[in-house]
Enzyme design. Structure first.
Site, short mmCIF file in Angstrom:
data_model
loop_
_atom_site.label_atom_id
_atom_site.label_comp_id
_atom_site.label_asym_id
_atom_site.label_seq_id
_atom_site.Cartn_x
_atom_site.Cartn_y
_atom_site.Cartn_z
N ILE A 1 0.94 -1.49 0.01
CA ILE A 1 0.05 -0.09 0.17
C ILE A 1 0.86 0.99 -0.01
O ILE A 1 0.80 2.71 -0.05
CB ILE A 1 -0.83 -0.29 1.08
CG1 ILE A 1 -0.05 0.07 2.44
CG2 ILE A 1 -2.20 -1.38 0.63
CD1 ILE A 1 -1.68 0.11 3.54
N GLY A 2 2.46 1.02 -0.31
CA GLY A 2 3.40 2.10 -0.75
C GLY A 2 3.59 2.56 0.47
O GLY A 2 4.20 3.88 1.29
N GLY A 3 3.87 1.50 1.61
CA GLY A 3 4.97 2.11 2.96
C GLY A 3 6.33 2.90 2.84
O GLY A 3 6.90 3.69 2.89
N ASP B 1 3.91 -5.09 -7.94
CA ASP B 1 2.92 -6.04 -6.49
C ASP B 1 2.02 -6.79 -7.37
O ASP B 1 2.01 -6.42 -8.33
CB ASP B 1 2.88 -5.29 -5.64
CG ASP B 1 2.24 -5.67 -4.51
OD1 ASP B 1 1.81 -7.12 -4.39
OD2 ASP B 1 3.31 -5.04 -3.44
N ILE C 1 7.08 -10.35 -9.68
CA ILE C 1 7.98 -9.79 -9.94
C ILE C 1 9.26 -11.16 -11.04
O ILE C 1 10.17 -10.85 -11.64
CB ILE C 1 9.20 -10.28 -8.47
CG1 ILE C 1 9.08 -8.74 -7.76
CG2 ILE C 1 10.96 -9.75 -8.98
CD1 ILE C 1 9.31 -8.69 -6.37
N GLU C 2 8.44 -12.48 -10.71
CA GLU C 2 9.45 -13.62 -11.71
C GLU C 2 9.08 -13.10 -13.17
O GLU C 2 9.89 -14.27 -13.99
CB GLU C 2 9.17 -14.62 -10.86
CG GLU C 2 8.92 -15.14 -10.13
CD GLU C 2 7.61 -15.15 -9.11
OE1 GLU C 2 7.30 -16.26 -8.72
OE2 GLU C 2 7.95 -14.10 -8.95
N SER D 1 9.69 -5.07 0.94
CA SER D 1 9.92 -6.30 1.76
C SER D 1 9.07 -7.08 1.19
O SER D 1 7.85 -7.77 0.92
CB SER D 1 8.80 -5.02 2.57
OG SER D 1 8.07 -5.83 3.86
N CYS E 1 6.61 -12.20 4.28
CA CYS E 1 7.47 -12.47 5.78
C CYS E 1 6.73 -13.84 5.84
O CYS E 1 7.31 -14.91 7.03
CB CYS E 1 6.27 -11.39 6.64
SG CYS E 1 4.98 -11.52 6.88
N SER F 1 1.91 -4.55 6.54
CA SER F 1 2.49 -3.20 5.82
C SER F 1 3.82 -2.65 7.31
O SER F 1 4.00 -3.56 7.43
CB SER F 1 1.83 -2.25 5.71
OG SER F 1 2.34 -1.04 5.26
#
Length: 384
Positions: A13-15, A34, A57-58, A76, A79, A369
């Site tokens: 969300i742009g953190g 994203d 991204i791949e 980021s 996780c 985030s």
């Protein structure tokens, strides 16, 4: 220094974007990447002029990366592969695939990015993914520093302990002395820094569990003397702001009634809740399950300041559900609103959610985030 061209990976969300803006470093985000459709809708709503690539991204080739001509990466990665709830599958988790792809791409770029900043959960520091990251950076001759930082160390009353890494490509070096050890706090922190004792481990509620608590005498609400002393000590930490500075005011177009805990939740989970007040200087980490799950997802707020929490919980023992509910309702326990959580996480007042994003979705993306203020300070330290 020339203006930095920033590639924002796992942009959410742009953190990271907000942190870059807050840092006042001369930079522009040349692209954000994203795959999450909800997060992308929110990102585009707040950064309409930034190139947003809604893809994996791949799915980007080496040529795609080179065309962006970036000299800083902010990222980021997911996780979940490194958390207990996520089963800690590490590099065998499919969600780690994109991060390993970045590590494969990095040495083959036409030009190494001058700066890299990575954020992830506590637990990443002991993973094979982290080992692969360190090997890649070392092979590429980067200078780097690993850190564990929670917002409490900069005065924000929310415990959100996270792993960070900042890296700089040769030539040049950081303005601080790097070490092979993972720092507890910012590089300039001294041995007397607060970043240790005033933090609450992420993902744990304030109540006691058989795994995390001592076997001491339970005073009330499953709280031992050690639990209560820790919380009281945190609330006396005057360098941390009070929660009321981050809350919305009822009566100014804001109806907080929908955020009150429902009777069923009060009766079932009252003893497990981490309860804070307006004057508290602490709150536990808010996760993506906040508002949907109760235990270990974040603190709840006691709205009534004139009711003694300890008295209520000592009085409900042995009562019927109806009598218990009558007493518990006096506390007016409520969830923090998404805006309040955004405030605690450092998102500016002009950050908003587009219409159609449900409260549950708002909690979910905020829980995934990062803290904007923490990252902004890191960017400054890295670039200065």
């Amino acid at each position: 220094m020339e203006r930095l061209r920033v590639l924002e990976l796992y942009s959410g969300i742009g953190g990271m974007h907000y942190a870059l803006t807050e840092s006042s470093v001369d930079a522009e985000v040349v692209a954000a990447v994203d795959v999450n459709t909800t997060a992308n809708e929110i990102y585009k709503h707040n950064f309409p002029n930034t190139l947003l690539l809604p893809k994996t991204i791949e799915g980007m080739t080496l040529n795609d990366f080179n065309k962006l001509d970036f000299n800083m990466i902010l990222m980021s990665p997911p996780c979940q592969p490194f958390t207990r709830i996520g089963l800690q599958c590490d590099v065998s988790d499919p969600r780690t695939k994109s991060f390993l792809y970045i590590l494969d791409i990095l040495p083959r770029l036409n030009k190494l990015p001058r700066f890299i900043l990575l954020e992830n959960v506590k637990g990443f520091e002991t993973s094979s993914a982290r080992d692969a990251l360190i090997k890649t950076l070392t092979d590429c001759k980067y200078s780097f520093q690993e850190l564990m930082i929670s917002p409490t160390c900069i005065g924000i009353p929310n415990s959100r302990l996270r792993y960070f890494l900042v890296a700089m490509a040769p030539p040049g070096s950081f303005s601080f002395q790097t070490t092979a050890e993972i720092l507890n706090g910012y590089p300039e922190a001294t041995s007397s820094d607060r970043t240790g004792s005033s933090q609450i481990p992420d993902g744990q509620c304030g109540g006691c569990s058989s795994e995390t608590c001592d076997n001491g005498y339970i005073i009330y609400k499953m709280e031992t003397a050690r639990d209560l002393e820790r919380k009281r000590s945190q609330d006396k930490e005057e360098t941390v702001q009070r929660l009321k500075e981050f809350l919305e005011e009822e009566g100014q177009g804001m109806d907080l009634e929908p955020y009150l805990l429902p009777p069923k939740t009060l009766l079932r989970y009252a003893l497990l809740l981490d309860i804070v007040t307006l004057n508290s200087r602490r709150s536990v980490c808010f996760t993506k399950g906040y508002g949907h799950y109760v235990e270990g997802t974040g603190s709840v707020l006691q709205s009534r300041a004139d009711v003694e929490l300890e008295t209520v919980f000592k009085s409900i023992e042995g009562l019927s559900d109806e009598e218990k509910l009558k007493l518990l309702s006096q506390l007016k326990l409520r969830y923090f609103t998404p805006r309040e959580i955004a405030n605690l996480m450092g998102f500016p007042s002009h950050f908003t959610f587009p219409e159609g994003i449900s409260i549950k979705q708002q909690y979910r993306v905020l829980g995934n985030s990062l803290n904007v203020h923490v990252v902004a300070k890191l960017i400054n330290l890295m670039v200065t």
